[in-house]
Motif scaffolding. Sequence first.
Motif, PDB file in Angstrom:
ATOM      1  N   GLY A  37      45.772  44.885  30.352  1.00 41.70           N
ATOM      2  CA  GLY A  37      44.731  44.109  29.838  1.00 41.70           C
ATOM      3  C   GLY A  37      44.395  42.695  30.473  1.00 41.70           C
ATOM      4  O   GLY A  37      43.465  42.119  29.646  1.00 41.70           O
ATOM      5  N   SER A  38      45.365  42.226  31.002  1.00 40.04           N
ATOM      6  CA  SER A  38      45.191  40.936  31.427  1.00 40.04           C
ATOM      7  C   SER A  38      43.889  40.687  32.055  1.00 40.04           C
ATOM      8  O   SER A  38      43.397  41.607  32.731  1.00 40.04           O
ATOM      9  N   ASP A  39      43.443  39.418  32.261  1.00 39.63           N
ATOM     10  CA  ASP A  39      42.319  39.192  33.026  1.00 39.63           C
ATOM     11  C   ASP A  39      42.272  39.696  34.560  1.00 39.63           C
ATOM     12  O   ASP A  39      43.420  39.572  35.271  1.00 39.63           O
ATOM     13  N   THR A  40      41.262  40.198  34.928  1.00 39.23           N
ATOM     14  CA  THR A  40      40.917  40.691  36.385  1.00 39.23           C
ATOM     15  C   THR A  40      41.347  41.800  36.576  1.00 39.23           C
ATOM     16  O   THR A  40      41.299  42.472  37.628  1.00 39.23           O
ATOM     17  N   LEU A  41      42.191  42.729  35.614  1.00 36.75           N
ATOM     18  CA  LEU A  41      43.005  43.803  36.097  1.00 36.75           C
ATOM     19  C   LEU A  41      42.329  45.009  35.700  1.00 36.75           C
ATOM     20  O   LEU A  41      42.766  46.203  35.974  1.00 36.75           O
ATOM     21  N   CYS A  42      41.039  44.909  35.928  1.00 35.25           N
ATOM     22  CA  CYS A  42      40.282  46.233  35.536  1.00 35.25           C
ATOM     23  C   CYS A  42      38.985  46.320  36.891  1.00 35.25           C
ATOM     24  O   CYS A  42      37.871  46.176  36.365  1.00 35.25           O
ATOM     25  N   PRO A  43      39.348  46.089  37.809  1.00 32.70           N
ATOM     26  CA  PRO A  43      38.004  46.111  38.958  1.00 32.70           C
ATOM     27  C   PRO A  43      37.486  47.485  39.088  1.00 32.70           C
ATOM     28  O   PRO A  43      38.059  48.653  39.103  1.00 32.70           O
ATOM     29  N   LEU A  44      36.002  47.570  39.000  1.00 28.41           N
ATOM     30  CA  LEU A  44      35.354  48.773  39.282  1.00 28.41           C
ATOM     31  C   LEU A  44      34.306  48.757  40.303  1.00 28.41           C
ATOM     32  O   LEU A  44      33.856  47.601  40.361  1.00 28.41           O
ATOM     33  N   GLY A  45      34.206  49.553  40.904  1.00 27.95           N
ATOM     34  CA  GLY A  45      33.048  49.685  42.003  1.00 27.95           C
ATOM     35  C   GLY A  45      33.537  50.542  43.175  1.00 27.95           C
ATOM     36  O   GLY A  45      34.256  51.159  43.294  1.00 27.95           O
ATOM     37  N   PRO A  46      32.636  50.158  44.178  1.00 27.72           N
ATOM     38  CA  PRO A  46      31.490  49.134  44.210  1.00 27.72           C
ATOM     39  C   PRO A  46      30.165  49.656  43.653  1.00 27.72           C
ATOM     40  O   PRO A  46      29.490  48.727  43.097  1.00 27.72           O
ATOM     41  N   GLY A  47      29.943  50.954  43.290  1.00 26.72           N
ATOM     42  CA  GLY A  47      28.625  51.283  42.816  1.00 26.72           C
ATOM     43  C   GLY A  47      29.025  52.465  41.626  1.00 26.72           C
ATOM     44  O   GLY A  47      30.062  53.117  41.716  1.00 26.72           O
ATOM     45  N   LEU A  48      27.946  52.732  40.944  1.00 26.32           N
ATOM     46  CA  LEU A  48      28.078  53.962  40.107  1.00 26.32           C
ATOM     47  C   LEU A  48      27.196  55.123  40.797  1.00 26.32           C
ATOM     48  O   LEU A  48      26.086  54.881  41.505  1.00 26.32           O
ATOM     49  N   VAL A  49      27.879  56.083  40.972  1.00 22.40           N
ATOM     50  CA  VAL A  49      27.218  57.336  41.641  1.00 22.40           C
ATOM     51  C   VAL A  49      26.889  58.534  40.683  1.00 22.40           C
ATOM     52  O   VAL A  49      27.902  58.887  39.929  1.00 22.40           O
TER      53      VAL A  49
END
Length: 281
Positions: free
Chosen positions: A148-160
Motif C-alpha cells: 500500500g505504499s505510495d505509487t505501488l498500484c498502477p492501473l491502465g492504460p484504459g478501462l475495457v
Amino acid sequence: MPEYRRILLDGAAVQVTVDGDELVAGDGRRVKTDEAQHLPPVVPSKVIAVHLNHRSRVDEFQIQLPDTPTYFHKPTSALNAHKGAIVRPEGCKWLNYEGEVAIVIGKTARNISPAEAGEYIVGYTVANDYGLHDFRDTDAGSMLRVKGSDTLCPLGPGLVTDWDFHGKRLRTYVNGEVVQDGSTDEMKWDMHYLVADIARTITLYPGDVLLSGTPANSRPVQPGDVVEVEVEGLGRLTNHVVTGPTPIRTDVGARPTESEEVLSTALGGDWEFRGIRPPER
C-alpha cells in the motif's frame, strides 16, 4: 471492445476514448496517445486484492491454497497510472512486480451470487500489484506498507468493457524481457467469484477495483528498470522504477529488513524450506 481512458487535458481530468493512435474527448479535442499524461482509468473508493490465485504461483511456493480466497487492502493513495514512476523508497531493496488483471465495478454490489456478478462489472484494466517486501516482517498480516505504499498500484492504460476474461494471456516484461507468462485460466477463483465473495460483507461501489492475483516469477526490480504488464485484449501498462527522494525515517517505526522471510518471498524461494531460493538476478 470499447476502451476508455482518463488523462490530464488542459489541466483537467478528462475521460477519453481510443481512436487509433489518438485519444478523443467528449468535446472533440484530440491528443496523441503517446503524448497524453495518463491518470488511473477509474477513481475507486477502495482497492481490494486477493493474496494467491494463480496455480503457477501456488506451485512456485509449494503450498496448498485454502478452500476460499483471502484478501488484503491497498489504500487509494497507492494509485498510479500508465507511464507513472514507481517509487522505491531510499533505503529499501526488495520491490517486486506482480502483473495482474483488475476488475472494475460498474454498479453498487451487495449480497450477489457469482452468477449475477458479471452484471455488476463494468470492465477490466491492467494492474501491477507492486510489493515492497522490506516491510514484510512487520506488515505480513495486513500487507499495508508492503502493498500500500505510495505509487505501488498502477492501473491502465484504459478501462475495457465487454472483455471476456476466459483464456487470456498475461505477460510481464522487465526491460523488454518476459519475466512472467501466465493465463487467466490458471486462476482457481474467477472474476465473478471474487466479486461475489467480497460483496457478501463489503459493499462495492462504482469504480471500485479488485485485483485478481499474479502468476509465478514475481522478482525484484531496480531503479531505472522499465516494467510492462500486457494482458491480451486489455493492452500494456508501462511504468519505470525510481529511487525515492528521501530515505525512510529512522526516528519512528520499523526499519526495512532483509530476513529470511523477506528474501525468500522476494526472490521466489518456497515457503516451506526457507533459504532454498534462486540466486539474485
